[in-house]
Design an enzyme around this catalytic site. Structure first.
Site: not given
Length: 281
Positions: A66-68, A72
């Site tokens: 969801l957080d690309f 990350q």
């Protein structure tokens, strides 16, 4: 990301706290990556392709990040690895109609089909793919790529950005991208016939006479990778200050040979592991 170990422990009155021990990676800095060689960025994109394929076919099912964003990820030995899995999800969105499968991004929006089972078809996979396109491929692949590969790379990047609308044609770049070798026929096609003559000096090296070029594998000199001597000659001819070049016995991860380009050949020293070519004036 390589997991070396983990343990459960109580921490600050919070039961069942999980502590993990993982490999050490370097933070992903996009500006710094854009200053590296295209081959290194190509390698990162290949590792991202492998990650996308794994996420789409993991033992848990299709996993979406969801957080690309680049923060990350880390770089480990030239490979891209995801380090933060807090926002990973294996839940495919439920739906009653196609309108429930609306995907919104800053630049584009997409609507996926709703399956008979009441799930948005391949939403996890498509979200990862488009995020990889907008955060990574669009910056890392075309920038300073070999001129002979640019038309094909443009097609790959554009197809990746449009792949959400391609139905069953998943990963249009997956087949082509890993098969792109910087030692391939595409690279050889860009090598022109050289008009300048060079004298070959075996077992020789020029220790000084450096000049800077970009991109270079050496911050104080011009160290580039080549497919063969002909490509080295073409590169040297393209730099007005280049009067000689030295073939080393070192190669990049793709097998291309590293070559030092020099401003002069006044001081040549013996070196059994190198071959020097001097421009004949």
């Amino acid at each position: 990301f390589q997991l070396y170990g983990y343990c459960y422990q109580d921490s600050n009155d919070i039961p069942d706290t999980l502590t993990t021990i993982t490999e050490l990676g370097s933070p992903l800095e996009m500006i710094q990556l854009l200053q590296t060689s295209w081959e290194d960025r190509f390698r990162i994109c290949l590792s991202l392709v492998r990650l996308l394929h794994y996420l789409a076919h993991s033992p848990l099912g299709s996993v979406t990040l969801l957080d690309f964003r680049p923060r990350q990820f880390v770089i480990v030995d030239g490979e891209l690895k995801v380090t933060d899995l807090d926002d990973a999800s294996i839940e495919e969105s439920s739906c009653t109609s196609n309108s429930d499968c609306f995907m919104e991004f800053p630049a584009r929006n997409f609507t996926l089909p709703c399956s008979v089972e009441g799930r948005c078809q391949n939403m996890n996979e498509k979200r990862n793919l488009y995020n990889a396109y907008r955060f990574f491929f669009t910056y890392l692949l075309p920038h300073s790529a070999p001129s002979s590969l640019r038309p094909l790379l443009d097609k790959i990047v554009n197809a990746t950005g449009n792949s959400i609308k391609l139905g069953n044609a998943k990963y249009p770049f997956l087949v082509r991208l890993p098969s792109l070798s910087v030692n391939s026929e595409f690279t050889q096609k860009c090598v022109k016939s050289a008009n300048t003559k060079y004298k070959r000096v075996p077992a020789a090296f020029i220790p000084d006479e450096n000049y800077r070029c970009w991109p270079s594998y050496h911050h104080k000199g011009c160290l580039l990778s080549v497919f063969d001597v002909n490509e080295a000659i073409e590169i040297c001819d393209s730099y007005s200050q280049c009067k000689a070049f030295v073939l080393t016995n070192q190669t990049t991860w793709t097998g291309r040979q590293l070559v030092f380009f020099k401003m002069a050949s006044n001081h040549i020293m013996p070196d059994p592991d190198k071959i020097t070519y001097v421009k004949v004036t």
